[in-house]
Design an enzyme around this catalytic site. Sequence first.
Site, short mmCIF file in Angstrom:
data_model
loop_
_atom_site.label_atom_id
_atom_site.label_comp_id
_atom_site.label_asym_id
_atom_site.label_seq_id
_atom_site.Cartn_x
_atom_site.Cartn_y
_atom_site.Cartn_z
N SER A 50 6.34 -23.16 -23.43
CA SER A 50 6.39 -22.13 -22.39
C SER A 50 7.60 -21.21 -22.55
O SER A 50 7.65 -20.13 -21.95
CB SER A 50 6.41 -22.77 -21.00
OG SER A 50 5.20 -23.44 -20.74
N CYS A 254 0.95 -24.73 -14.02
CA CYS A 254 1.79 -23.62 -14.44
C CYS A 254 0.95 -22.41 -14.89
O CYS A 254 0.33 -21.77 -14.07
CB CYS A 254 2.77 -24.07 -15.53
SG CYS A 254 4.18 -22.96 -15.72
N HIS A 339 5.54 -28.60 -12.50
CA HIS A 339 5.15 -29.56 -13.53
C HIS A 339 5.18 -31.00 -13.02
O HIS A 339 6.22 -31.66 -13.06
CB HIS A 339 6.08 -29.44 -14.74
CG HIS A 339 5.87 -28.21 -15.54
ND1 HIS A 339 4.99 -28.13 -16.59
CD2 HIS A 339 6.40 -26.97 -15.41
CE1 HIS A 339 5.00 -26.91 -17.09
NE2 HIS A 339 5.86 -26.18 -16.38
N GLU A 341 4.01 -33.48 -14.45
CA GLU A 341 4.13 -34.39 -15.59
C GLU A 341 5.54 -34.40 -16.18
O GLU A 341 5.79 -35.07 -17.17
CB GLU A 341 3.14 -33.95 -16.69
CG GLU A 341 3.63 -32.89 -17.66
CD GLU A 341 3.87 -31.52 -17.04
OE1 GLU A 341 4.57 -30.70 -17.67
OE2 GLU A 341 3.37 -31.26 -15.93
#
Length: 365
Positions: A50, A254, A339, A341
Amino acid sequence: MFNQLKKAYLLLANGRMFEGKSIGSKGTTIGEIVFATAMTGYQETLTDPSYYGQIVTQTFPLIGNYGTNSIDVESNNTYLNGYIVRELCELPSNFRCENTLGEFLEKQNVVGIADIDTRCLTRIIREHGVMNGMITTEEIKDIDKALEQINAFTIKDAVKTVSCKEKSYHKVENATKEVVLFDFGYKYNILRKLNNLGCNVTVVPYNTTAEEVKAMNPDGIMLSNGPGDPAENIEVIENLKDIIKLQIPIFGICLGHQLMALANNAKTHKLKYGHRGANQPVIDLKVDRTYVTSQNHGYAVESDSIDSTVGTVSHINANDKTCEGVSYFNTKAFTVQFHPEACGGPLDTSYLFDRFINLMDGKEV
């Protein structure tokens, strides 16, 4: 380690110059300068797709104190264009350490700079917004020419560049679900989380069609994180409109959250300096609870642009009240801007993966 105390220079698009020490590779790099507020997780930051095209500034003053290893990576590469720290730790101490951060930067060919006032730099970005910049180990003799190069830089074809070229299958024992994971620049821990929850995962390129997804007959679809301007991905957005019609449970993270919103005719806009770090507060409106989240994005979905017959805002940022999540009515889907995760990062919102499993089981979420 420092390049034998070789000088490095940071030139901002507004003409401000910083002098520091070279870390990582020698040379010149240009990118969009952003700042990340996490105290740890720098290796995950460096390998997060990202950050494609960006120069990352770590606001925490000491970076590299636990070194790097071959396990804590979120992709097989580094996609950022440069790295900025206040102080680089050259003598890390951790039983898992394999290399120093400086050695990692050199191996990954990342041009960086240390020993500059990152607090001052961060304040400039906060006041004026993200801007382009150049890191170089060469003396800048023609400032005007350098500024011309800096201002000409743009991030293009980000998702296309970082996405996989072919699909791959990741199987686990005693799996109960089949999930298609769209790779817009996904972080490895999304795959790990799904595998740990008993999901076989097929990672597919960004431009995989609805017909191809239907042929795989998955129980669910994961839309991953990724870089760049979400509105640039016209092909993906149009494809998602067809994927939505399949009525397969969808979980977006995201960039996946943004693309899903755009596919439902909502709008996105660029934030002044974005949200990047492992300490971003988010309110879950359903339970009226604030969670600490990890984030990395420069764009946000416009809450007012979401059609009330299609979906509703489920999470908001506690600081600026921007949209952090959407629950959809027109299909079995929910998305979040942060996020869940994250690794390294807080684990507060990992329950969202359980919610995805429940959605695939046909339960109310």
